[in-house]
Design an enzyme around this catalytic site. Sequence first.
Site: not given
Length: 485
Positions: A267, A341
């Site tokens: 990130k 997920r």
Amino acid sequence: MNIVPSIMATKKSAAKNLRSTVTKVYLLTTEALKDSKITHSESIPEWIIERIGDEKEVSILGSEGPIIFKVIDTQSQEDQHYNLIADSNYSIAREALGSLVGSIKKERSKKVEINFFGLDEEMVTGAIVGLELALYRYNEELSHGSITFLDDGKKVKKSIADKALAIAQSINTARHLVNLPANLLNPVTYTNAVKKHFAKSSTMKVVVYDEKKLEKEKCGLILSVGQAAANPPRIVHLKYRPTGAKGKPTAIVGKGITFDSGGLNVKSGAGMGVMKKDMGGSATVMGFATWLENSGVKKKVDIYLALAENAINEHASRPGDIYTSRNGLKVEIGNTDAEGRLALADAMDIAITQKEKPEVLIDFATLTGAAKVSMGDFVTSMFANDDELADKLLRASQANGDLSWRMPLYRPYYKGFKSNFADMNNMSKVKGGSIGAALFLEKFIGDTKWAHFDIFGWTSGFRPSLVQQGGSGQGVETLIGYFKN
Ligand code: BES
Ligand code: ZN
Ligand code: ZN
């Protein structure tokens, strides 16, 4: 590491150097003000009453100390959006009293007397919750006087005050877990704290899947997420089995990435800044579990925390890697930052393959940046494969001042997950990031009725009751509302 902040209003004053004054707060509805029944313990001149009506919030100096008046308007129900986005009277009262806590604390009175006039039970509950939320600090010892609650001049029933405090305590637990930094809260310390928290519980049993058990259970996805971290992944299963519970259980799953660096798809600095909050979904379900333990709810509930740290070292998973999920699906990594997920998928599969198969599965996750873009801080994106379940959850969320809005599980978008080497990729090539993430999860719920909340979990000062910025406890009140009726 304390995962539950100290209860404040319930505690007898431990604060020092308080003034021997009494701060009196009057929280009243417009109707109650008109009745002017509010003068029971103070005689308040007519002209002040008029000023309160005009200005809605007025402070004066009474005979024993400061008096703060606040009028709440309960007429703001918007007749739009099927009334699912309107502020409820509970949340109006919560924010009204929450907004006064700064002034109350500033007075530093030994005694604080909170007077309600014209509020129904829901509103009294909301107000007490708001007070407690506003008193929470990440880093502060008790620093206010003893607090008493009066309704129409009579002491608020202990059962009502206790119920409100239990709600607030569970929201504050979720907030505090999010606020704990990732150097203190990792999958292992988190698991140990949860075990300790429920060690003496008669209703809540804790079952831990450590890395060996995760290996044995073939949880290849959550293991891949955590394989670069010093502290390995865990799935914590909280089994709520009160005496007399009948029927099929409900399963609740929370994303608990204790820090999301993005992995090799690292990130940006700004994007990583608050990623200690990426366990926000697990905080929500843990806050709820804290409430559930002593709630008296006679239903079976299975709660799962999917804990891992998405870190970077030579063991980190790479784009192009292929890992096999517990349910057998092979997943190609398109982006190591789409890790939530993966962790959820294995936990959800554990949930739906238990001997006592759940009727409903609800998950909470800080799953996508896209959900934040479309809904902002305080409306949760909710997805569901069952209209009745969706409806029930949306109503609970509105009534409990914890808003959600239903998003579509638009299945044609699933084709974006196509992989040339595995059953699916973990990143979609199709736009609509939060819809895609929900469609990915849907591959792991079998035929279970399912709802998914893509939460933000963080506040930067938008809500008066959340004085301490940081974790917001999003989702806790929705779950409580869903179960208490
Ligand atoms: N934890 C993030 C999502 C997130 C970001 C939630 C900011 C709240 C605030 C998640 O793991 C993530 O990075 N998702 C990616 C997925 C993408 C790589 C397919 C995203 O949403 O950008
Ligand atoms: Zn990520
Ligand atoms: Zn994440």
